[in-house]
Design a protein around this motif. Sequence first.
Motif, PDB file in Angstrom:
ATOM      1  N   PHE A 245      20.519  33.811  41.305  1.00 29.65           N
ATOM      2  CA  PHE A 245      21.770  33.213  41.765  1.00 29.65           C
ATOM      3  C   PHE A 245      22.221  32.074  40.855  1.00 29.65           C
ATOM      4  O   PHE A 245      23.421  31.781  40.771  1.00 29.65           O
ATOM      5  CB  PHE A 245      21.616  32.702  43.199  1.00 29.65           C
ATOM      6  CG  PHE A 245      21.517  33.792  44.222  1.00 29.65           C
ATOM      7  CD1 PHE A 245      22.389  34.862  44.210  1.00 29.65           C
ATOM      8  CD2 PHE A 245      20.540  33.762  45.196  1.00 29.65           C
ATOM      9  CE1 PHE A 245      22.300  35.874  45.143  1.00 29.65           C
ATOM     10  CE2 PHE A 245      20.431  34.759  46.145  1.00 29.65           C
ATOM     11  CZ  PHE A 245      21.318  35.825  46.115  1.00 29.65           C
ATOM     12  N   GLU A 248      24.743  33.169  38.359  1.00 24.59           N
ATOM     13  CA  GLU A 248      26.099  33.228  38.896  1.00 24.59           C
ATOM     14  C   GLU A 248      26.681  31.824  39.030  1.00 24.59           C
ATOM     15  O   GLU A 248      27.849  31.593  38.716  1.00 24.59           O
ATOM     16  CB  GLU A 248      26.084  33.921  40.251  1.00 24.59           C
ATOM     17  CG  GLU A 248      25.548  35.344  40.205  1.00 24.59           C
ATOM     18  CD  GLU A 248      25.501  35.985  41.578  1.00 24.59           C
ATOM     19  OE1 GLU A 248      26.084  35.412  42.521  1.00 24.59           O
ATOM     20  OE2 GLU A 248      24.873  37.048  41.719  1.00 24.59           O
ATOM     21  N   VAL A 251      27.867  30.345  35.758  1.00 25.69           N
ATOM     22  CA  VAL A 251      29.174  30.816  35.291  1.00 25.69           C
ATOM     23  C   VAL A 251      30.268  29.840  35.711  1.00 25.69           C
ATOM     24  O   VAL A 251      31.134  29.453  34.913  1.00 25.69           O
ATOM     25  CB  VAL A 251      29.450  32.233  35.839  1.00 25.69           C
ATOM     26  CG1 VAL A 251      30.891  32.631  35.589  1.00 25.69           C
ATOM     27  CG2 VAL A 251      28.504  33.237  35.203  1.00 25.69           C
ATOM     28  N   VAL A 282      27.953  41.821  34.159  1.00 26.55           N
ATOM     29  CA  VAL A 282      27.559  42.247  35.505  1.00 26.55           C
ATOM     30  C   VAL A 282      26.188  42.931  35.476  1.00 26.55           C
ATOM     31  O   VAL A 282      25.309  42.648  36.310  1.00 26.55           O
ATOM     32  CB  VAL A 282      28.612  43.187  36.104  1.00 26.55           C
ATOM     33  CG1 VAL A 282      28.142  43.753  37.432  1.00 26.55           C
ATOM     34  CG2 VAL A 282      29.927  42.442  36.300  1.00 26.55           C
ATOM     35  N   THR A 285      23.376  40.387  34.889  1.00 25.83           N
ATOM     36  CA  THR A 285      23.055  39.655  36.117  1.00 25.83           C
ATOM     37  C   THR A 285      22.260  40.532  37.077  1.00 25.83           C
ATOM     38  O   THR A 285      21.287  40.071  37.695  1.00 25.83           O
ATOM     39  CB  THR A 285      24.340  39.178  36.796  1.00 25.83           C
ATOM     40  OG1 THR A 285      25.112  38.399  35.875  1.00 25.83           O
ATOM     41  CG2 THR A 285      24.031  38.321  38.004  1.00 25.83           C
TER      42      THR A 285
END
Length: 312
Positions: A245, A248, A251, A282, A285
């Motif tokens: 996480f 994310e 980012v 994507v 990740t």
Amino acid sequence: MSKTLFGLLLRTLVVLAGTAFLTFALLWNAPGDPAAAIAMARFDALLSQEVIDQVREEVGLNTSFWPAFWSWLGPLLSFDFGNSAVTGRPVWPDLWGAMIYTFPLAFAGLIIGLVVALPLATFAAKRPGRLSDRIAVAIASLGAAIPAYWLGLLLILLFAVQLGWLPAMGARTPAHVILPALTLGLGVAASLTRIIRSGILEARGQAFLPAIQRRGVSEAAIGRDHIAPHAAIPVITVFGLELAFLLEGAVLVEVIFGRPGLGTFLVSAITARDFPQVQAVVLLTALVFVVSNLIIDLLYRLIDPRIGERDA
């Protein structure tokens, strides 16, 4: 053990395959004309329909879904993300150039979270229900409630604008990573503090501990051999998932602090409708996420072999 490992690897491959398909399908069916967006990003000007059609043919948008998907999937099996639809350069070198900024930031945030959470949770668990415990829980709850973008702006306002101690934007020196890492790490610390505290309290409530204490076993040995392994399982779960996480979260944090990395890379790719670059981020990740879960499952079985016996 080999059967269990095979099952975990198979599950990992299924998740990655599903992610690859859904990523391609969602981008392929996104509203708007991606060829026009790519042409605009390439030439930075309004273009004729003839030029847009030429771009559409060049990047493979003039075919149907399934031929385009299989054409993209084939190179992907060899970890080839293809070429950027905008620049024409291979995606992997540009993706790697973004990763070398984002991954150290994510790891720094994870370490800060652990360094803050471990002593705070241990201190709180020593006196459950007391004032120190309530203060620690309140701090953790407050940290979990503050969004990363708001916390980042507060840190910029305090340490960069008011005090002038740290730089706010860019990534030129090691000092530039401190505020972004704090933004990520304090959010991680909030989650880890509550999980570690709960794990320690649950481990101390086990029925067999009083019997062990009556045998004269020291508190240090009880903590090392009984409490720590029992409390480690939920901590490992959160710790491994937080790593995924954090990518994310990084980012968003990179955009706030004006840092190069996957955040800038992804935002520019989405704006230009650069499908290969978006798909690469994507899938990267997703890969980190499933590998983290795979490592967590293996650690479970090392810490508590009964988990593997139940699966068998």
